[in-house]
Design a protein around this motif. Structure first.
Motif, PDB file in Angstrom:
ATOM      1  N   SER A  21      -0.678 -11.871  16.475  1.00  0.00           N
ATOM      2  CA  SER A  21      -1.646 -10.930  15.923  1.00  0.00           C
ATOM      3  C   SER A  21      -1.850 -11.246  14.447  1.00  0.00           C
ATOM      4  O   SER A  21      -0.885 -11.283  13.679  1.00  0.00           O
ATOM      5  CB  SER A  21      -1.151  -9.495  16.091  1.00  0.00           C
ATOM      6  N   VAL A  22      -3.100 -11.494  14.049  1.00  0.00           N
ATOM      7  CA  VAL A  22      -3.364 -11.917  12.671  1.00  0.00           C
ATOM      8  C   VAL A  22      -4.348 -11.001  11.946  1.00  0.00           C
ATOM      9  O   VAL A  22      -4.957 -11.389  10.954  1.00  0.00           O
ATOM     10  CB  VAL A  22      -3.859 -13.382  12.619  1.00  0.00           C
ATOM     11  N   SER A  23      -4.542  -9.790  12.454  1.00  0.00           N
ATOM     12  CA  SER A  23      -5.320  -8.819  11.688  1.00  0.00           C
ATOM     13  C   SER A  23      -4.788  -7.424  11.972  1.00  0.00           C
ATOM     14  O   SER A  23      -4.153  -7.176  13.000  1.00  0.00           O
ATOM     15  CB  SER A  23      -6.811  -8.903  12.031  1.00  0.00           C
ATOM     16  N   ARG A  24      -5.051  -6.510  11.038  1.00  0.00           N
ATOM     17  CA  ARG A  24      -4.636  -5.133  11.167  1.00  0.00           C
ATOM     18  C   ARG A  24      -5.830  -4.235  10.838  1.00  0.00           C
ATOM     19  O   ARG A  24      -6.718  -4.606  10.067  1.00  0.00           O
ATOM     20  CB  ARG A  24      -3.480  -4.810  10.189  1.00  0.00           C
ATOM     21  N   THR A  25      -5.807  -3.029  11.432  1.00  0.00           N
ATOM     22  CA  THR A  25      -6.894  -2.071  11.177  1.00  0.00           C
ATOM     23  C   THR A  25      -6.383  -0.729  10.672  1.00  0.00           C
ATOM     24  O   THR A  25      -7.180   0.182  10.431  1.00  0.00           O
ATOM     25  CB  THR A  25      -7.707  -1.835  12.471  1.00  0.00           C
ATOM     26  N   THR A  26      -5.060  -0.598  10.485  1.00  0.00           N
ATOM     27  CA  THR A  26      -4.484   0.697  10.126  1.00  0.00           C
ATOM     28  C   THR A  26      -4.270   0.861   8.624  1.00  0.00           C
ATOM     29  O   THR A  26      -3.731   1.861   8.174  1.00  0.00           O
ATOM     30  CB  THR A  26      -3.140   0.891  10.850  1.00  0.00           C
ATOM     31  N   PHE A  27      -4.649  -0.142   7.835  1.00  0.00           N
ATOM     32  CA  PHE A  27      -4.601  -0.011   6.385  1.00  0.00           C
ATOM     33  C   PHE A  27      -5.698  -0.896   5.793  1.00  0.00           C
ATOM     34  O   PHE A  27      -6.344  -1.665   6.515  1.00  0.00           O
ATOM     35  CB  PHE A  27      -3.220  -0.385   5.822  1.00  0.00           C
ATOM     36  N   GLU A  34       0.840  -1.208   0.000  1.00  0.00           N
ATOM     37  CA  GLU A  34       0.000   0.000   0.000  1.00  0.00           C
ATOM     38  C   GLU A  34       0.870   1.251   0.000  1.00  0.00           C
ATOM     39  O   GLU A  34       0.621   2.203  -0.759  1.00  0.00           O
ATOM     40  CB  GLU A  34      -0.929  -0.019   1.209  1.00  0.00           C
ATOM     41  N   LYS A  35       1.931   1.253   0.825  1.00  0.00           N
ATOM     42  CA  LYS A  35       2.835   2.398   0.889  1.00  0.00           C
ATOM     43  C   LYS A  35       3.638   2.565  -0.405  1.00  0.00           C
ATOM     44  O   LYS A  35       3.835   3.671  -0.904  1.00  0.00           O
ATOM     45  CB  LYS A  35       3.800   2.247   2.070  1.00  0.00           C
ATOM     46  N   SER A  36       4.112   1.441  -0.960  1.00  0.00           N
ATOM     47  CA  SER A  36       4.894   1.506  -2.196  1.00  0.00           C
ATOM     48  C   SER A  36       4.058   2.030  -3.350  1.00  0.00           C
ATOM     49  O   SER A  36       4.532   2.811  -4.179  1.00  0.00           O
ATOM     50  CB  SER A  36       5.456   0.121  -2.539  1.00  0.00           C
ATOM     51  N   ALA A  37       2.800   1.591  -3.404  1.00  0.00           N
ATOM     52  CA  ALA A  37       1.902   2.067  -4.461  1.00  0.00           C
ATOM     53  C   ALA A  37       1.674   3.560  -4.343  1.00  0.00           C
ATOM     54  O   ALA A  37       1.714   4.299  -5.342  1.00  0.00           O
ATOM     55  CB  ALA A  37       0.582   1.308  -4.410  1.00  0.00           C
ATOM     56  N   ALA A  38       1.447   4.017  -3.095  1.00  0.00           N
ATOM     57  CA  ALA A  38       1.240   5.450  -2.877  1.00  0.00           C
ATOM     58  C   ALA A  38       2.476   6.239  -3.290  1.00  0.00           C
ATOM     59  O   ALA A  38       2.383   7.307  -3.911  1.00  0.00           O
ATOM     60  CB  ALA A  38       0.905   5.704  -1.414  1.00  0.00           C
ATOM     61  N   GLY A  39       3.653   5.690  -2.971  1.00  0.00           N
ATOM     62  CA  GLY A  39       4.892   6.365  -3.344  1.00  0.00           C
ATOM     63  C   GLY A  39       5.087   6.432  -4.845  1.00  0.00           C
ATOM     64  O   GLY A  39       5.727   7.359  -5.364  1.00  0.00           O
ATOM     65  N   ALA A  40       4.544   5.415  -5.558  1.00  0.00           N
ATOM     66  CA  ALA A  40       4.656   5.397  -7.017  1.00  0.00           C
ATOM     67  C   ALA A  40       3.540   6.189  -7.686  1.00  0.00           C
ATOM     68  O   ALA A  40       3.534   6.335  -8.917  1.00  0.00           O
ATOM     69  CB  ALA A  40       4.642   3.956  -7.515  1.00  0.00           C
ATOM     70  N   GLY A  41       2.595   6.681  -6.878  1.00  0.00           N
ATOM     71  CA  GLY A  41       1.515   7.491  -7.424  1.00  0.00           C
ATOM     72  C   GLY A  41       0.466   6.717  -8.188  1.00  0.00           C
ATOM     73  O   GLY A  41      -0.181   7.260  -9.090  1.00  0.00           O
ATOM     74  N   VAL A  42       0.310   5.410  -7.839  1.00  0.00           N
ATOM     75  CA  VAL A  42      -0.697   4.580  -8.504  1.00  0.00           C
ATOM     76  C   VAL A  42      -1.518   3.854  -7.450  1.00  0.00           C
ATOM     77  O   VAL A  42      -1.135   3.772  -6.281  1.00  0.00           O
ATOM     78  CB  VAL A  42      -0.060   3.559  -9.466  1.00  0.00           C
ATOM     79  N   ASP A  43      -2.655   3.303  -7.872  1.00  0.00           N
ATOM     80  CA  ASP A  43      -3.449   2.519  -6.933  1.00  0.00           C
ATOM     81  C   ASP A  43      -2.773   1.163  -6.712  1.00  0.00           C
ATOM     82  O   ASP A  43      -1.993   0.697  -7.558  1.00  0.00           O
ATOM     83  CB  ASP A  43      -4.869   2.321  -7.473  1.00  0.00           C
ATOM     84  N   PRO A  44      -3.046   0.515  -5.568  1.00  0.00           N
ATOM     85  CA  PRO A  44      -2.346  -0.737  -5.250  1.00  0.00           C
ATOM     86  C   PRO A  44      -2.492  -1.820  -6.311  1.00  0.00           C
ATOM     87  O   PRO A  44      -1.526  -2.528  -6.612  1.00  0.00           O
ATOM     88  CB  PRO A  44      -2.970  -1.157  -3.917  1.00  0.00           C
TER      89      PRO A  44
END
Length: 521
Positions: A208-214, A59-69
């Motif tokens: 921990s097997v889930s995340r809520t921050t992305f 998600e971060k790499s896509a944002a850095g490349a200016g494209v959707d994931p």
């Protein structure tokens, strides 16, 4: 279902935050060689590779490349598919974790584990590496001079606090230790097994097997806002490819459990601890082996993008040709150990083994046959003890090579083949058919036939590692496509005298080491 024995081999699926490098090529090559070997040995094979496309890092790499994931994943995944083509990999499937079939499989596995009582909801607070997509305990971290905390991989970690679902990993400590004791080949090589056992004996904490921050990932069933931990998502790909959750599907019944999960040593914990625990919790069969290979350095230095010494497999192929690259990577270093890549070692190894030992043996033998035997394979006369000794050694090669391959000892398998190549070179030098053509033409014909027969078997056995060159050798001998499997090895597949052969051309050209001022890898 097929009546043939089955074999299922997998690469790790490669994370789409970077372009392919020599490590990706190395892992997949090992799997490709196993898959090709087993097919030639009469097995029904599934060989899986693919890309891991979810998680915070993507998600971060896509944002850095200016494209959707998804667009980012499409672009990078295509590069890994191009590597598979460039390396002549024979994978049966290329899986992507953004496929709908995979999302269904992951959610089904999650629900199955949850229904068994091994997932609960709480909150996570602790250290997390976005780069590794891994959680670390305080005792695993080190402090830099500036106070930054660093994971064992060298990546930085950040403190994370968020609601989370947890997997009861702690409940599986004893069962995992029992697995390692009763099935010591579950993790190979043995040095890696010792590392895994030590980690598990040190105590397992719930995971921990889930995340809520992305949001870029597979949603947790029935829990809005929760995205599955990328590793439970990624590991499930091995099941997805067999048709799971349809356990009645042909591929599932044929191929699960997997025979070998091939991984780099940096992701061993996920495959040898987390993955079997997930499967135990779901009541599913465990894979038979996780093999963790070593890493490559470049001219004695650790490979890193910051040093600019990343080895590009596409460039290597352009410089040296595909089959030499495939051969060197699996011959030079005992598989499972770390190894150092150097261009000088590459050129020396390939020239000695391929161009000189096998290539020259084939070239001079087949050239003599074409020139002195009317362009056809000669009929052998009575065999001497020296003839029988060489043929017996080659006839018995598969029984030596197969156990090495079954333990992923590629260097030993190739070493056994090239020991016999060496014996064939010694034989032809001692028998000297170039002298015999003046004094004993019948004996010359026998010697040339015997060596040609060894070349036939060397080429059949070399197909998994150097498929193009081996095919070229078999073409020179006019071997039918249906007579190139391992069932054609030995006395039962002997060359037919009188079969025409074309004028041979070199199969393994000599390589040249670049001089100062020319480009380096």
């Amino acid at each position: 279902m097929s009546t043939r024995p089955s074999y299922y081999v997998t690469t790790p699926i490669y994370y789409v935050n970077d372009v392919p490098h020599i490590g990706h090529a190395y892992t997949t090559l090992a799997c490709d060689v196993l898959a090709r070997f087993k097919r030639l040995d009469g097995y029904d094979v599934m060989f899986l590779t693919g890309t891991d496309e979810h998680g915070q890092k993507v998600e971060k790499s896509a944002a850095g490349a200016g494209v959707d994931p998804q667009s980012f994943c499409d672009r990078v995944s295509a590069r890994f598919q191009a590597l598979a083509t460039a390396m002549n990999f024979s994978n049966d499937q290329f899986i992507r974790t953004t496929e709908d079939r995979h999302k269904r499989a992951v959610q089904h596995l999650w629900q199955r584990i949850a229904d068994a009582g091994y997932i609960y909801e709480s909150a996570y607070s602790g250290w997390y590496s976005v780069s590794d997509e891994a959680f670390y305990s305080e005792k695993e971290l080190t402090d830099r001079a500036d106070g930054t905390k660093v994971a064992p991989s060298g990546s930085t970690v950040e403190w994370v606090e968020e609601p989370s679902f947890f997997f009861k990993l702690s409940a599986f400590q004893d069962r995992l230790l029992e697995l390692y004791e009763t099935q010591p080949d579950f993790v190979m090589p043995s040095s890696r097994l010792n590392e895994v056992k030590s980690f598990v004996r040190g105590g397992l904490e719930d995971l921990s097997v889930s995340r809520t921050t992305f949001t870029w990932g597979v949603p947790v069933p029935g829990a809005d806002g929760h995205i599955m931990y990328v590793w439970i998502d990624a590991l499930t790909n091995y099941l997805t490819a067999t048709g799971y959750p349809d356990e009645g599907s042909k591929d599932y019944r044929t191929f699960w459990p997997a025979d070998v999960h091939m991984v780099g040593k940096d992701i061993l914990r996920f495959h040898a601890v987390y993955w079997p625990a997930f499967l135990m919790a779901a009541g599913l069969p465990l894979p038979r082996r996780v093999f963790a290979h070593g890493w490559w350095t470049n001219e004695g230095e650790k490979i890193s993008k910051s040093k600019g010494n990343v080895i590009d497999p596409f460039a290597l192929i352009d410089d040296f040709g595909l089959d030499p690259v495939r051969y060197f990577l699996l011959r030079e270093v005992p598989f499972g150990n770390d190894g150092d890549f150097s261009r000088a070692a590459f050129v020396n190894r390939c020239n000695a083994d391929l161009a000189n030992d096998l290539g020259n043996l084939a070239q001079r033998t087949l050239s003599m046959i074409h020139k002195n035997c009317n362009g056809a394979l000669p009929a052998p006369g009575d065999l001497t003890d020296a003839d029988r000794e060489l043929l017996d050694g080659v006839d018995g090669l598969l029984d030596i090579v197969r156990p090495h391959m079954d333990r992923q000892a590629f260097h030993k398998a190739l070493g056994a083949i090239w020991d016999q190549v060496g014996a064939a070179n010694t034989y032809i030098s001692e028998q000297a058919p170039w002298t015999l053509k003046k004094t004993d033409a019948e004996r010359m014909s026998t010697v040339l036939y015997v060596v040609a027969e060894t070349i036939r078997q060397f080429a059949i056995l070399a197909q998994p590692v150097t498929p193009d060159a081996a095919a070229a050798l078999l073409d020179l001998l006019d071997i039918d496509a249906g007579a190139r499997g391992f069932d054609a090895l030995g006395a039962g597949g002997r060359l037919a005298a009188g079969r025409p052969i074309v004028k041979p051309s070199g199969v393994f050209p000599r390589l040249e080491l670049e001089t100062d001022g020319e480009k380096n890898a």
